[in-house]
Design a protein around this motif. Structure first.
Motif, PDB file in Angstrom:
ATOM      1  N   LEU A  66       0.806  -1.214   0.032  1.00  0.00           N
ATOM      2  CA  LEU A  66      -0.044  -0.053   0.166  1.00  0.00           C
ATOM      3  C   LEU A  66       0.868   1.305   0.175  1.00  0.00           C
ATOM      4  N   LEU A  67       0.985   2.104  -1.014  1.00  0.00           N
ATOM      5  CA  LEU A  67       1.531   3.229  -1.449  1.00  0.00           C
ATOM      6  C   LEU A  67       0.925   4.607  -1.208  1.00  0.00           C
ATOM      7  N   VAL A  68       1.529   5.283  -0.163  1.00  0.00           N
ATOM      8  CA  VAL A  68       0.575   6.704   0.081  1.00  0.00           C
ATOM      9  C   VAL A  68       1.649   7.704  -0.449  1.00  0.00           C
TER      10      VAL A  68
ATOM     11  N   ASP B  71      -3.230   9.024  -2.768  1.00  0.00           N
ATOM     12  CA  ASP B  71      -2.645  10.334  -2.615  1.00  0.00           C
ATOM     13  C   ASP B  71      -2.604  10.870  -1.320  1.00  0.00           C
ATOM     14  N   GLY B  72      -3.349  10.339  -0.427  1.00  0.00           N
ATOM     15  CA  GLY B  72      -3.577  11.009   0.927  1.00  0.00           C
ATOM     16  C   GLY B  72      -4.266  10.182   2.016  1.00  0.00           C
ATOM     17  N   LEU B  73      -4.451  10.938   3.072  1.00  0.00           N
ATOM     18  CA  LEU B  73      -5.221  10.476   3.946  1.00  0.00           C
ATOM     19  C   LEU B  73      -6.605  10.111   3.976  1.00  0.00           C
ATOM     20  N   PRO B  74      -7.330  10.869   3.051  1.00  0.00           N
ATOM     21  CA  PRO B  74      -8.658  10.675   2.838  1.00  0.00           C
ATOM     22  C   PRO B  74      -8.964   9.606   1.945  1.00  0.00           C
TER      23      PRO B  74
ATOM     24  N   PRO C 278      -1.104  16.563   1.956  1.00  0.00           N
ATOM     25  CA  PRO C 278      -2.117  17.616   1.895  1.00  0.00           C
ATOM     26  C   PRO C 278      -3.240  17.860   3.211  1.00  0.00           C
ATOM     27  N   VAL C 279      -3.736  16.444   3.583  1.00  0.00           N
ATOM     28  CA  VAL C 279      -4.457  16.365   4.524  1.00  0.00           C
ATOM     29  C   VAL C 279      -3.747  15.344   5.610  1.00  0.00           C
ATOM     30  N   GLY C 280      -3.632  15.791   6.846  1.00  0.00           N
ATOM     31  CA  GLY C 280      -2.956  14.860   7.597  1.00  0.00           C
ATOM     32  C   GLY C 280      -1.618  14.794   7.358  1.00  0.00           C
ATOM     33  N   ASN C 281      -0.999  13.442   8.131  1.00  0.00           N
ATOM     34  CA  ASN C 281       0.650  13.274   7.741  1.00  0.00           C
ATOM     35  C   ASN C 281       0.768  11.715   7.780  1.00  0.00           C
ATOM     36  N   GLY C 282       1.987  11.379   7.406  1.00  0.00           N
ATOM     37  CA  GLY C 282       2.257   9.893   7.468  1.00  0.00           C
ATOM     38  C   GLY C 282       1.951   9.109   8.601  1.00  0.00           C
ATOM     39  N   LEU C 283       2.302   9.792   9.988  1.00  0.00           N
ATOM     40  CA  LEU C 283       2.062   9.129  11.228  1.00  0.00           C
ATOM     41  C   LEU C 283       0.494   8.929  11.192  1.00  0.00           C
ATOM     42  N   GLN C 284      -0.553   9.713  10.852  1.00  0.00           N
ATOM     43  CA  GLN C 284      -1.979   9.478  10.926  1.00  0.00           C
ATOM     44  C   GLN C 284      -2.196   8.418  10.140  1.00  0.00           C
TER      45      GLN C 284
END
Length: 790
Positions: free
Chosen positions: A666-668, A693-696, A719-725
């Motif tokens: 799973l790549l983000v 492409d992001g947290l959503p 853009p929304v949140g971060n990698g830790l989230q």
């Protein structure tokens, strides 16, 4: 070399305080002068207040007999006190006195003789009470001390008592006899004690104070040789101590005329040394005046037996003439400086002048005969005030140095803070700039790697290789900046363990063998079984940079990696036969972007970051790099580390060409270019990639969750949140799956956050083999041979 006199006060003072200090000068001078004159007058006429009966009617007879003369004729009526300088200046040096008295109304009678000069004896009614002649040195009384005698009741008569007193001495030294005071013993003892204190014991105390102060100041000058002013003060103090010795000695060690010359010379040399001190203290250069002071002292040192009075008269006026300019200099300095020390010194100098004039009157028989000298007290006070001034100067100088040190320390602290702030700003700038550069660089690197694997045409392959080399150079620069940022951030915590050096040496040699071969150099590893206690990653990074640097700047010969025991530790060394480094420039090579032999900034010669990273790694390992180098002959970089028990070398297990077959990843990543490049690279290794492409998008995908991923790769800045989230969300839904943070963030606060989280981090840009090795470690797939990835 002597230093110029320091001002009395080095710290600035307010105008009001300066005006008050100026006003203090005349007040101090006038007050101390009036106080000293009152004190001198009180001690000069203290006999008027004595209790009892004043015996001043006597008879005198010139005679040198041992016993009181028995003849009745020849006795002359005499009024006491009898000062021979006035009554018999050319008379014989021995006179007998008869003093009649009645003790009928006196209980426990005693007599007090204020002055009996210079030696003699006392009889009572035909019996000797006291013998102070020089034939009995142990009983000899100083001519400058009072004499208290208790009258034994067995020798007293009801009426017609007679004291018979013999006086021996030279008229020119104030020989003679004072009056005799008759009173009860208990009434005379306090008076005798008080007068003996001021007349004799006080002189001894003042000489001791002068001697100790002079020796201490002389020792200070000998130790520091700071300023001749301290030497003049020490010599003046010692001369004054010697000059006052005649006031308390019971018997003089030399004939009295020779002693008088020594006393007069001591007084003159005191004045000369004190004058030299005042000139230096006030910053005055009067060469002629200095000569006059020395000539005056030499003239007073000439023998003058039989000519004491003329010599004193002839030299008194020049003495005052020399002293008045010194007094004026002190007053002027006190007024200009507005300092307490200068005011007190000027006041005591004025007092010394006044009491010296008073003693001159006493020597000339212008004061009561029973009076005694007092100028030695004002002289000690003058020396004490001068010592205070000198000590104040030393203290102020020390305070000035302390203030300068404090200011210097503050400036150093400010500069250090500024440098730290600049360094932090630099680190933040590099982190921010490198993040934006890493995204496209990592994508370009991955895509070019894929293209190289697919394109076979030679002409196109050469262009791709050049593009690949350029990307690799950019990756190296960004990696170097990342390493500096990471090491400077303070979040790198070394994990010390036993590290076998042979395995580290072999791995580095295998990596750098191609570079050495391309330059025609020999890269050798000295076999070793030694192990050290260190962080393996930091040690590997340090040695790799040292070896790469040695190969880069060596044109012929070779490079040797070795280790040896040294005093219970292990010295790890990298030798080369390269260009060498001049001694005066060896410290520079550990600074960032410093390349001594690359003024054109040729990329093939490195970036100037390797040794800066080496120095930081050594610091984190609790050591430092030792450099020995000689231009034209090569260099040796050494690192001392604690020894550890020997460890077996770790085995390396080969992997496969498609090592990620059947791995669902799973790549983000929010950057589409990077996302596509990473997906392509992972898929080429056999992985099944789901790119978001992001947290959503992750949250939406987890709501459906078509499969359970084997690995999560995520960027941190989204853009929304971060990698830790993202990691928290995926693990909450899928369990503790392996995770790798792939990010370009190198800010110290971000590095600290990553370190605290425990999440494995791979910083962009990175070569493909580094990505595969990181995946292999966190996913438990083993370590892959780099040769299988080309």
């Amino acid at each position: 070399m002597s230093l110029s006199p320091l001002p009395a006060d080095t710290a600035p003072i307010s105008p009001l305080r300066h005006a008050w200090r100026r006003a203090l000068l005349p007040l101090t001078c006038l007050g101390l002068l009036l106080l000293s004159l009152w004190w001198a007058d009180a001690l000069t006429h203290d006999v008027k207040r004595w209790p009892g009966q004043r015996l001043d009617v006597a008879e005198s007879l010139v005679s040198t007999s041992e016993r009181p003369p028995a003849q009745a004729s020849g006795w002359q009526p005499t009024r006491l006190p009898d000062n021979w300088k006035e009554t018999r200046p050319d008379g014989p040096p021995a006179v007998w006195y008869r003093v009649p008295f009645s003790a009928a109304a006196v209980d426990d009678p005693a007599v007090l003789i204020p002055r009996l000069a210079t030696s003699g004896q006392v009889w009572l009614n035909g019996s000797r009470l006291w013998d102070g002649r020089s034939t009995r040195p142990q009983d000899t009384f100083s001519w400058n001390a009072p004499l208290l005698l208790v009258l034994p009741s067995g020798l007293l008569r009801a009426e017609g008592n007679l004291l018979e007193i013999q006086v021996q001495g030279l008229p020119r030294y104030r020989a003679g006899l004072s009056h005799v005071q008759l009173a009860p013993q208990h009434a005379l003892v306090p008076i005798y004690t008080w007068r003996n204190l001021w007349q004799k014991d006080g002189a001894l105390i003042s000489s001791v104070v002068s001697l100790v102060g002079g020796l201490l100041m002389l020792l200070l000058w000998v130790r520091t040789r700071r300023d001749p002013m301290y030497l003049w003060f020490a010599l003046a103090t010692l001369a004054w101590a010697a000059r006052n010795s005649n006031l308390y000695l019971n018997e003089l060690p030399v004939p009295i005329d020779a002693w008088a010359t020594l006393v007069r010379g001591g007084h003159a040399w005191f004045a000369a040394f004190f004058g030299l001190f005042v000139l230096r203290f006030t910053g005055t250069s009067w060469r002629g005046f200095k000569v006059a002071l020395v000539v005056y002292a030499l003239a007073n040192s000439l023998p003058s037996a039989g000519f004491v009075e003329p010599m004193l008269r002839w030299l008194a006026l020049p003495g005052f003439a020399l002293y008045f300019p010194l007094l004026w200099l002190l007053l002027r300095k006190g007024w200009r400086d507005g300092s307490t020390e200068s005011a007190l010194m000027a006041a005591t100098a004025l007092t010394f002048l006044a009491l010296s004039a008073r003693d001159g009157l006493l020597l000339g028989s212008r004061l009561p005969y029973e009076a005694y000298y007092l100028s030695h007290y004002s002289g000690v006070l003058l020396l004490v005030s001068a010592a205070w001034g000198l000590v104040a100067r030393l203290v102020n100088a020390q305070q000035g140095l302390s203030r300068l040190n404090a200011e210097l320390e503050q400036r150093v602290a400010d500069r250090t803070a500024a440098l730290q702030a600049a360094n932090a700003a630099k680190t933040r700038f590099l982190a921010a700039a490198s993040h934006d550069l890493r995204q496209p660089v990592v994508a370009i690197g991955l895509l070019i790697g894929l293209v190289r694997e697919q394109v076979q045409a030679l002409d196109v392959r050469r262009l791709i290789d050049r593009a690949h080399d350029a990307v690799m150079a950019m990756e190296k620069l960004l990696q170097g900046l990342l390493d500096l940022s990471r090491l400077d951030s303070g979040v790198v915590k070394p994990r010390f363990e036993g590290v076998g050096l042979q395995g580290v040496f072999d791995a580095i040699a295998a990596t750098e063998a191609a570079t050495a071969q391309a330059k025609g150099l020999r890269l050798r590893v000295h076999p070793t079984t030694l192990s050290v206690r260190a962080d393996p990653l930091l040690l590997d990074q340090l040695l790799r940079n040292l070896v790469a640097n040695a190969l880069r700047y060596t044109d012929r010969g070779g490079v040797l990696i070795a280790a040896r025991r040294q005093a219970g530790q292990v010295c790890v060394q990298v030798w080369d036969t390269g260009r060498g480094i001049a001694r005066e420039r060896q410290a520079e090579v550990f600074e960032e972007f410093v390349q001594l032999d690359n003024p054109g900034r040729d990329r093939s010669l490195g970036l100037g970051l390797g040794l800066a990273i080496v120095a930081r790694c050594a610091h984190l390992l609790g050591s430092r790099i030792e450099l020995r180098s000689e231009p034209g002959r090569g260099s040796c970089f050494g690192l001392l580390l604690p020894a550890a028990p020997a460890l077996p070398a770790a085995a390396v297990r080969p992997g496969a060409v498609r090592p990620l077959v059947r791995q669902r990843v799973l790549l983000v990543d929010d950057d589409e270019t990077v996302r596509v490049a990473l997906s392509s690279r992972l898929e080429a290794w056999g992985a099944e990639v789901t790119a978001l492409d992001g947290l959503p998008a992750v949250q939406q995908w987890l709501a459906d969750r078509p499969f359970l991923p084997d690995l999560l790769l995520t960027d941190h800045r989204l853009p929304v949140g971060n990698g830790l989230q993202v990691i928290d969300a995926v693990r909450a839904a899928c369990g503790p799956i392996p995770v790798l943070m792939v990010t370009g963030n190198t800010a110290p606060e971000d590095i600290a956050t990553f370190s605290a989280s425990g999440i494995p981090v791979l910083h962009k840009p990175f070569p493909a083999e580094q990505l595969l090795a990181a995946i292999g470690r966190i996913a438990g797939l083993g370590v892959f041979e780099l040769s299988e990835l080309s």
